[in-house]
Design an enzyme around this catalytic site. Structure first.
Site, mmCIF file in Angstrom:
data_model
loop_
_atom_site.group_PDB
_atom_site.id
_atom_site.type_symbol
_atom_site.label_atom_id
_atom_site.label_comp_id
_atom_site.label_asym_id
_atom_site.label_seq_id
_atom_site.Cartn_x
_atom_site.Cartn_y
_atom_site.Cartn_z
ATOM 1 N N LYS A 229 28.127 37.980 40.819
ATOM 2 C CA LYS A 229 27.926 36.948 41.919
ATOM 3 C C LYS A 229 26.674 37.681 42.887
ATOM 4 O O LYS A 229 25.865 36.911 43.235
ATOM 5 C CB LYS A 229 29.106 37.079 43.178
ATOM 6 N N HIS B 35 45.524 38.037 42.179
ATOM 7 C CA HIS B 35 44.404 37.141 42.431
ATOM 8 C C HIS B 35 44.623 35.435 42.550
ATOM 9 O O HIS B 35 45.089 35.141 41.540
ATOM 10 C CB HIS B 35 43.148 37.305 41.844
#
Length: 934
Positions: free
Chosen positions: A590, A156
């Site tokens: 999120k 990532h």
């Protein structure tokens, strides 16, 4: 701890902290010399003036000084501004090195000053508790057989530091560590200082920004760097320490600890949203893994050529060693190495043949012959032979110090170094399946079927031995690539062993059909097969990734539906009745906010575990934590103990991402301590799971209170993030979101699709942008409202939360993570970023909401913890943040100035590469200063 040890430790701690301050001051002085050498006295004077003003403002806010500070920054000329940015950014790199070194020093100081007492959080501390609590050998063995931790490196894009810069950091760290050597002469110390000054100058003249995005193979090599530099050595040392402690407390038993701690990787296997990860890239990745493993083994055997000089003129060796050498002489032609000429030194003769067989292991033409090792087990058998032989003539010191370690390394790393996981988005499988079924005239529109219709169809196809695909049919490129991945996995298992890839992760799993699709594709290439007698062979498991709050709610039902399918259940049985399930911390955060995500993840763990138990299936949970607070980041040991103990029984996997890799695994001392703490946490969790009566008492109503707080927090969070029509405008204009995408730190795009929708934005840039702008909003927002709503001014309810903080591990972990986020956030600076928003009404309204929530959260945390200030509970971190802030602040103000200028130019359809470069330099500097990216 004895009184004498405690006194020694207390005396050592201030002295140790003084050494950290000494190192920081020393590195700062070296940087100052470099600044004068490179930019003259003027550069150093400007940097010092800005630093002093920033420091003074942190001590006491004075408006006149604040205006002068901002004016000084905004009036810097482009050339000196560039140098000032780099000066602060490089300073943080040096401070981080000093702090990492200090962690190693602190452990050594502790051990030196307290002698025989046991360090908290150590392996010995865990084993000592087992012994003191009366847990016998059989109980310990049972625990060791049950614990499992796999740490999975991901690519990532959160590592903002280049590899060449990391190499310079390592040289500086080693030099700085050597300064502690009390035997250094004055001349040696001066020479060491000159070397460090040279390295700081090299660092100053090295570009910290990448000029291109790394390729996937670049990222693979970066990941393998940690295996090469630290993990190959450190991991077996952790096992050795555990065995030492077990022998100490349970001397009646001969211990060989089963494999419980290892590393895996996604790099080169994770294709979700990264079109660069093709099947051929996955194959190249596995080849690089194997090359490194073989190279490490060859290096060790070559070292042994200087060590195993035992002569049959002095000792007798067993016949099995001599017979083995004779067999090698018949089968193996020595081409890469000369045969050892002295036949009286049989170990060296044997090593020559072992080295040749390792060199031949990559030669496909020799596959299946005795000329090469056809798997790590064959290599291990030769090592065990040497071990037995050495012990037969009482060279057990050599066997223990050299051979046993390499045997452990082969058990841990095999010929594939690290297991590779494959990951793909569920929609990609659905699309490929729809095309294949349409071409076979099975169903014209698979995607439109209901979930239950899909399950029935896929289960029927899984039970049908006939192939579903044909080489005579043309498929679209995406479907062809999907099928190629499974072919590559099958081929890889044949070449590198079944353990090289055994997990196939499915992003955004929303139904049982998402997992059945993977198993149908696996059946096509022989990774899943039902024999004529009904037995099932399954070498690849479909692993669901539950990411959103809704997905977490649905997870137990999805797994129950799968366990009800007889053939799927047989596949699970073929894999030891163990099923892996991944939980996503980033997207759930999120989606629902930090409080709700943490609570729902805990509930999902408990509910899915119960589903597994009902069906006789052990579950291995894979925790997809990021490095940042807003993505589930926390120290490794704490992340293990954050799970309810009864949910760790089938094993744990945890992602290790981006900057976490360099902070934990770039230096052997820190890597060892991190893995030692992980082992301590595993043993502690296993003890509590098998002896729940040893857990602290928890009130049954606490879970209901946590649920109520979670529901309030989710509503508050989603009111702003999802239901406020102006929120995305506020977010994009008051953070460096778009510019973060131009920082070449990863091969993967920052969005799943070319879309501006919030839903398509990845969690990493979402968190990264908020961190850069000093809001850190995803890591704390809505928690204050949730706490206040529960308390409602009632002192009794506030006391309940205080009791929960003391006695409910989940709640304490949550509050302490909130504290960390609040300490790193700074709304005075965030207000400067908000100033970039063009619509004043939007800016003022939303910033006021954020500001009010921040103040409320701060107040509620202090009320719950009883502290006077945030992070009073961890003064070391509190002090570190306090000392760093005056150096981060100038970079933040500079970033706002640069972003404003760059965006104005881009609106006028102009561009300025140098201006963008300066923005990216501030991003790197702030990331180093806050020690977080995404």
């Amino acid at each position: 701890m004895s009184e004498q040890a405690a006194t020694a430790q207390a005396t050592a701690r201030p002295q140790s902290n003084n050494l950290l301050r000494r190192d920081v001051r020393f590195m700062g002085n070296l940087l100052g010399e470099v600044l004068v050498h490179q930019g003259g006295d003027e550069l150093l004077e400007v940097v010092e003036r800005i630093r002093e003003m920033s420091k003074a403002l942190r001590a006491e806010f004075v408006n006149e000084l604040y205006e002068e500070f901002k004016k000084t920054i905004t009036t810097l000329g482009p050339e000196i501004r560039h140098q000032v940015i780099r000066a602060f950014a490089v300073y943080f790199q040096l401070v981080n090195i000093a702090e990492q070194n200090h962690r190693i020093r602190r452990k050594r100081d502790y051990e030196r000053s307290v002698g025989e007492s046991v360090q908290p959080g150590s392996i010995e501390a865990a084993v000592q508790v087992l012994h003191e609590r009366g847990i016998g050998v059989d109980g310990v063995k049972s625990m060791l057989d049950g614990i499992s931790l796999e740490l999975v490196m991901t690519a990532h894009p959160t590592e903002a530091t280049r590899r060449v810069v990391q190499d310079i950091h390592k040289r500086i760290a080693l030099g700085l560590m050597e300064l502690d050597n009390p035997t250094l002469t004055h001349r040696e110390r001066e020479k060491l200082r000159a070397g460090l000054l040279n390295d700081v100058q090299i660092l100053w003249q090295t570009d910290e920004l990448r000029d291109r995005k790394p390729t996937v193979i670049d990222e693979v090599r970066n990941g393998l760097y940690y295996f090469d530099e630290t993990l190959f050595e450190v991991l077996p040392n952790v096992y050795e320490e555990l065995e030492r402690c077990l022998h100490k407390y349970y001397p009646q038993e001969q211990w060989h600890v089963p494999t419980y701690l290892k590393f895996g990787s996604w790099i080169g296997g994770d294709r979700d949203g990264n079109p660069s990860v093709k099947a051929k890239v996955t194959w190249e990745t596995l080849t690089l893994h194997k090359q490194l493993a073989l190279s490490k083994y060859q290096t060790v055997l070559k070292e042994w050529m200087d060590i195993l000089s035992f002569s049959t003129n002095i000792i007798d060796v067993p016949s099995e060693l001599l017979s083995s050498i004779e067999a090698d002489e018949q089968a193996v032609e020595l081409r890469g190495i000369d045969k050892w000429r002295n036949s009286r030194e049989p170990y060296k003769v044997k090593l020559c043949y072992m080295l040749e067989k390792l060199a031949n292991t990559g030669d496909d033409a020799l596959k299946g012959t005795a000329k090469r090792y056809n798997g790590p087990e064959e290599f291990k058998q030769d090592l065990l032979l040497i071990d037995r032989s050495l012990r037969s003539h009482y060279a057990d010191y050599t066997a223990d110090s050299h051979v046993r370690k390499l045997i452990r390394q082969v058990e841990l790393f095999g010929f594939h170094m690290a297991a590779l996981d494959v990951r793909q988005h569920s929609k990609e499988h659905e699309s490929a399946m729809a095309e294949i079924l349409a071409k076979m005239n099975i169903t014209p529109d698979y995607a439109s079927l209901s979930e239950e219709e899909k399950i029935e169809l896929l289960d029927r196809l899984l039970n049908d031995p006939r192939p579903l695909t044909s080489s005579h049919l043309d498929y679209t490129e995406s479907t062809r690539e999907c099928l190629d991945v499974y072919q590559t996995i099958y081929r890889a298992q044949q070449e590198f062993g079944e353990s090289c890839i055994s997990s196939y992760l499915i992003s955004m799993t929303q139904g049982a059909s998402d997992m059945l699709e993977v198993m149908v594709f696996a059946k096509e290439v022989g990774l899943f097969r039902q024999e004529a007698d009904g037995t099932v062979r399954c070498t690849l498991q479909s692993v669901p990734l539950f990411e959103t709050i809704d997905d977490l709610h649905a997870a137990p039902g999805i797994m129950q539906r799968l366990f009800e399918l007889p053939l799927y259940r047989k596949g699970v049985e073929a894999r030891g009745n163990l099923h892996e399930i991944m939980l996503g911390y980033s997207d759930s955060n999120k989606d629902g906010g930090v409080v709700t995500a943490n609570w729902e993840l805990r509930c999902a763990l408990i509910d899915i575990t119960e589903t597994g138990s009902r069906n006789g299936v052990k579950l291995k949970f894979f925790h997809g934590r990021g490095g940042a607070l807003g993505r589930g980041g926390m120290p490794l040991g704490r992340s293990i103990l954050a799970q309810p103990p009864h949910t760790v029984g089938g094993g744990i996997k945890i992602t290790e991402q981006g900057e976490v890799l360099s902070s934990r695994y770039s230096m052997q001392g820190i890597a060892y301590r991190s893995l030692e703490q992980a082992t301590w946490a595993l043993l502690t969790a296993a003890r509590l799971a098998s002896h729940p009566e040893q857990m602290p008492e928890q009130m049954p109503e606490w879970a209901e209170i946590a649920k109520e707080i979670s529901e309030t927090a989710q509503e508050k969070y989603q009111d702003l993030i999802f239901r406020d029509p102006d929120f995305m405008e506020f977010f994009k204009e008051s953070t460096p979101l778009s510019e973060v995408g131009e920082l070449n730190i990863g091969s993967r795009p920052s969005k799943r699709k070319n879309s501006d929708r919030f839903e398509d934005l990845r969690a990493i840039p979402w968190v990264f942008a908020w961190t850069q702008s000093r809001y850190l909003l995803p890591a704390w927002y809505a928690s204050g409202t949730a706490f206040r709503q529960y308390v409602q001014g009632d002192e009794t309810r506030l006391q309940t939360l205080r009791d929960m903080y003391k006695g409910f591990p989940f709640f304490r972990q949550l509050v302490d993570n909130l504290q960390m986020a609040m300490a790193k956030a700074d709304l005075l600076i965030a207000r400067q970023y908000a100033g970039m928003i063009k619509n004043a009404a939007v800016r003022d309204r939303i910033f006021q909401l954020v500001e009010q929530e921040y103040s409320l959260t701060l107040r509620m945390i202090l009320d719950i913890t009883g502290q006077k200030e945030i992070l009073d509970n961890v003064p070391v971190i509190q002090e570190s943040i306090r000392l760093r802030n005056p150096y981060v602040d100038p970079l933040s103000y500079l970033q706002v100035e640069l972003l404003t200028e760059l965006r104005q130019k881009r609106e006028a359809e102009e561009d300025d590469a140098e201006l963008l470069r300066e923005v990216l330099l501030t991003i790197n500097g702030i990331a180093a200063g806050l020690r977080n990216t995404g």
